[in-house]
Design a protein around this motif. Structure first.
Motif, PDB file in Angstrom:
ATOM      1  N   ASP A 155       0.838  -1.202   0.000  1.00 19.03           N
ATOM      2  CA  ASP A 155       0.000   0.000   0.000  1.00 19.03           C
ATOM      3  C   ASP A 155       0.870   1.248   0.000  1.00 19.03           C
ATOM      4  O   ASP A 155       1.506   1.578   1.001  1.00 19.03           O
ATOM      5  CB  ASP A 155      -0.917   0.001   1.233  1.00 19.03           C
ATOM      6  CG  ASP A 155      -1.799   1.231   1.294  1.00 19.03           C
ATOM      7  OD1 ASP A 155      -2.189   1.736   0.223  1.00 19.03           O
ATOM      8  OD2 ASP A 155      -2.099   1.692   2.414  1.00 19.03           O
ATOM      9  N   GLU A 156       0.917   1.951  -1.107  1.00 18.14           N
ATOM     10  CA  GLU A 156       1.768   3.133  -1.229  1.00 18.14           C
ATOM     11  C   GLU A 156       1.239   4.324  -0.432  1.00 18.14           C
ATOM     12  O   GLU A 156       1.999   5.219  -0.080  1.00 18.14           O
ATOM     13  CB  GLU A 156       1.905   3.518  -2.701  1.00 18.14           C
ATOM     14  CG  GLU A 156       2.607   2.458  -3.550  1.00 18.14           C
ATOM     15  CD  GLU A 156       2.737   2.875  -5.005  1.00 18.14           C
ATOM     16  OE1 GLU A 156       2.231   3.968  -5.345  1.00 18.14           O
ATOM     17  OE2 GLU A 156       3.353   2.126  -5.794  1.00 18.14           O
ATOM     18  N   SER A 157      -0.047   4.336  -0.128  1.00 16.62           N
ATOM     19  CA  SER A 157      -0.625   5.477   0.580  1.00 16.62           C
ATOM     20  C   SER A 157      -0.252   5.499   2.052  1.00 16.62           C
ATOM     21  O   SER A 157      -0.276   6.547   2.702  1.00 16.62           O
ATOM     22  CB  SER A 157      -2.154   5.456   0.454  1.00 16.62           C
ATOM     23  OG  SER A 157      -2.708   4.400   1.220  1.00 16.62           O
TER      24      SER A 157
END
Length: 208
Positions: A173-175
């Motif tokens: 998850d890049e967020s």
């Protein structure tokens, strides 16, 4: 007594029902739990597994326990033992090669029974871990329409998810939003050099 469970042939609920039963010896299971006393990261799984029963009572939120570290270290053994609280661990395990819809259906069907997703290497969709983390944390599935144009009931669940793999779920998850919804264990739950403990614990979990 006198209550029988009936399901459509081949239904997932029938498979779940077969997995949920008592077996073996509680004394042997307790002995195995004591064997993990000096491995608190492994014992954490039992606490998480049992805590799913109390989430609604305590009005607490759903969460994810992620054992994500290099190969070995007793991750699968720890998850086996955690799920043996409910029944047959191998039947209660689902591979990460599944889909978001299938996970939602399983969560809704299980109610307070935790779900175990194993082996992030088997992922076919690398966006799935983040989707599943948010799904579990929200405690609700997606709103969907029926074939007749009506709105279908939204699935709801109060439970925990246990994940095992060689890569941390939050790394997908890049967020960064998944991190605050996940309890991460990035070191071995069982210390190295404990092959006999791993073998014995797994055997007792499978039999109990």
């Amino acid at each position: 007594n006198g209550v029988a469970f009936r399901s459509a042939e081949g239904g997932a609920d029938a498979q779940l029902c077969k997995a949920l039963h008592a077996a073996g010896s509680f004394d042997r299971w307790r002995e195995a739990a004591r064997g993990l006393y000096h491995h608190p990261r492994a014992l954490l799984g039992i606490l998480v597994s049992l805590s799913s029963l109390m989430l609604e009572v305590l009005d607490a939120g759903n969460f994810v326990l992620d054992w994500g570290s290099s190969s070995g270290g007793g991750k699968t053994t720890s998850a086996h033992f955690a799920m043996s609280v409910w029944g047959e661990p191998r039947r209660l395990m689902t591979a990460w090669s599944t889909t978001e819809v299938a996970v939602e259906q399983q969560l809704a069907m299980r109610g307070c029974i935790p779900m175990w997703l194993d082996d992030t290497k088997s992922l076919k969709d690398r966006t799935l871990p983040a989707k599943v983390i948010y799904l579990v944390a929200n405690g609700r599935g997606r709103a969907r329409g029926g074939r007749a144009g009506n709105a279908l009931a939204v699935s709801e669940f109060r439970t925990c998810l246990i994940s095992t793999g060689e890569q941390a779920l939050t790394s997908f998850d890049e967020s960064g939003g998944a991190r605050v919804r996940t309890l991460e264990v990035t070191t071995r739950p069982i210390a190295s050099g404990q092959a006999e403990l791993v073998r014995r614990t797994t055997a007792i979990a499978d039999a109990n």
